[in-house]
Design an enzyme around this catalytic site. Sequence first.
Site, PDB file in Angstrom:
ATOM      1  N   ASN A  40      16.023  18.311  16.453  1.00 32.36           N
ATOM      2  CA  ASN A  40      16.590  19.216  16.932  1.00 32.36           C
ATOM      3  C   ASN A  40      17.573  19.651  17.769  1.00 32.36           C
ATOM      4  O   ASN A  40      17.617  18.630  18.341  1.00 32.36           O
ATOM      5  CB  ASN A  40      14.577  18.861  17.704  1.00 32.36           C
ATOM      6  N   TRP A  41      17.435  20.868  17.435  1.00 31.76           N
ATOM      7  CA  TRP A  41      18.678  20.747  18.395  1.00 31.76           C
ATOM      8  C   TRP A  41      19.312  21.996  19.865  1.00 31.76           C
ATOM      9  O   TRP A  41      20.219  21.639  20.482  1.00 31.76           O
ATOM     10  CB  TRP A  41      19.348  21.959  17.418  1.00 31.76           C
ATOM     11  N   LYS A  42      17.923  22.362  20.005  1.00 30.23           N
ATOM     12  CA  LYS A  42      17.215  22.372  21.303  1.00 30.23           C
ATOM     13  C   LYS A  42      18.557  23.631  21.853  1.00 30.23           C
ATOM     14  O   LYS A  42      18.800  24.267  21.163  1.00 30.23           O
ATOM     15  CB  LYS A  42      17.524  21.119  22.613  1.00 30.23           C
ATOM     16  N   HIS A  46       7.099  19.960  22.828  1.00 29.21           N
ATOM     17  CA  HIS A  46       7.907  18.754  22.749  1.00 29.21           C
ATOM     18  C   HIS A  46       7.972  18.949  24.666  1.00 29.21           C
ATOM     19  O   HIS A  46       7.969  19.024  26.146  1.00 29.21           O
ATOM     20  CB  HIS A  46       9.325  19.031  22.878  1.00 29.21           C
ATOM     21  N   GLU A  84       9.830  18.393  26.596  1.00 29.48           N
ATOM     22  CA  GLU A  84      10.855  18.857  27.591  1.00 29.48           C
ATOM     23  C   GLU A  84       9.775  20.642  27.812  1.00 29.48           C
ATOM     24  O   GLU A  84       9.927  21.334  28.768  1.00 29.48           O
ATOM     25  CB  GLU A  84      12.471  19.334  26.804  1.00 29.48           C
ATOM     26  N   GLU A 138       6.937  11.328  21.489  1.00 30.32           N
ATOM     27  CA  GLU A 138       7.844  10.655  21.438  1.00 30.32           C
ATOM     28  C   GLU A 138       7.803   9.846  22.853  1.00 30.32           C
ATOM     29  O   GLU A 138       7.372  11.660  24.108  1.00 30.32           O
ATOM     30  CB  GLU A 138       9.124  12.050  21.634  1.00 30.32           C
ATOM     31  N   GLY A 166      16.904  11.043  25.416  1.00 29.26           N
ATOM     32  CA  GLY A 166      18.277  11.063  25.473  1.00 29.26           C
ATOM     33  C   GLY A 166      18.562   9.902  26.138  1.00 29.26           C
ATOM     34  O   GLY A 166      19.591   9.829  27.178  1.00 29.26           O
ATOM     35  N   SER A 182      16.090   8.733  21.162  1.00 29.75           N
ATOM     36  CA  SER A 182      17.374   8.599  20.832  1.00 29.75           C
ATOM     37  C   SER A 182      17.327   7.337  20.284  1.00 29.75           C
ATOM     38  O   SER A 182      17.737   6.281  19.299  1.00 29.75           O
ATOM     39  CB  SER A 182      17.072   7.112  22.207  1.00 29.75           C
ATOM     40  N   GLY A 235      17.138  14.232  18.353  1.00 27.59           N
ATOM     41  CA  GLY A 235      18.177  15.207  18.984  1.00 27.59           C
ATOM     42  C   GLY A 235      19.591  15.039  18.954  1.00 27.59           C
ATOM     43  O   GLY A 235      19.849  16.301  17.978  1.00 27.59           O
TER      44      GLY A 235
END
Length: 250
Positions: free
Chosen positions: A11-13, A96, A98, A166, A172, A210, A231
């Site tokens: 996932n490049w976000k 997700h 986020e 997740e 992160g 992570s 990530g």
Amino acid sequence: MRLDRPVVFGNWKMNGLRAEGLALAGALAERAVRLTGTLGIFPPFTLIHAVAQRVKDTAILVGGQDCHERASGAFTGCVSAPMLADAGAKAVILGHSERRHGFGETDALIRAKFRAARAAGLLVVLCIGETEAEYLAGERRSRLVAQLAGSLPEGIGPEGLVVAYEPVWAIGTGRTPSSDEIRAIHGELRALLAKRIVGGEAVPLLYGGSVKPENAAEIMALSDVDGVLVGGASLDARSFWSIYRAGGGA
């Protein structure tokens, strides 16, 4: 869509301009002409078409990071599932943390997006996970059960679904649950999916939070872990490929 193990998705976000994205995709394409597992990358909307074209002669799967619940309409700034498919995406990440916590997305909204994504022929990578407060309060299992029940539409089959666990507190942060915790959680999720969906025990289960080259092999060696959702480490071709190889992919 058949997903061979290991299943490793990146996932490049909100990262990558055109030159950067194509360079990263190109570096992966050089390594991935033939794959024994499943490798997927999820760039920003602006890069999906270009990246899909760059890796079209490989087995790399390209996906989007979200979609709207409607196929079209007056929804300024949104991207629909048919638009993702038209740009070259084969999959989409939904739920997700986020999106759930940063944008207030509810299970009901994610369920609607799920229906839209499957109607467009996209593989759904459904993310679930508990916050640190829920984890410390011993509410992890109840939270995951609620998210699965609320996010999965009734009557679906196992095809076109991947579930990614997740823990929000691990994304992160450099922190991860213990191997015993991951094994136990994934075992519970496997059992829950088997009860919820006919053939649900076959749904691939990914761990995310992570993940890096240093811990990928240990995580993917655990029972009921079919792969990982990566990530930050997916933004470096060497690190991402190392993670894929750590799971037995070639």
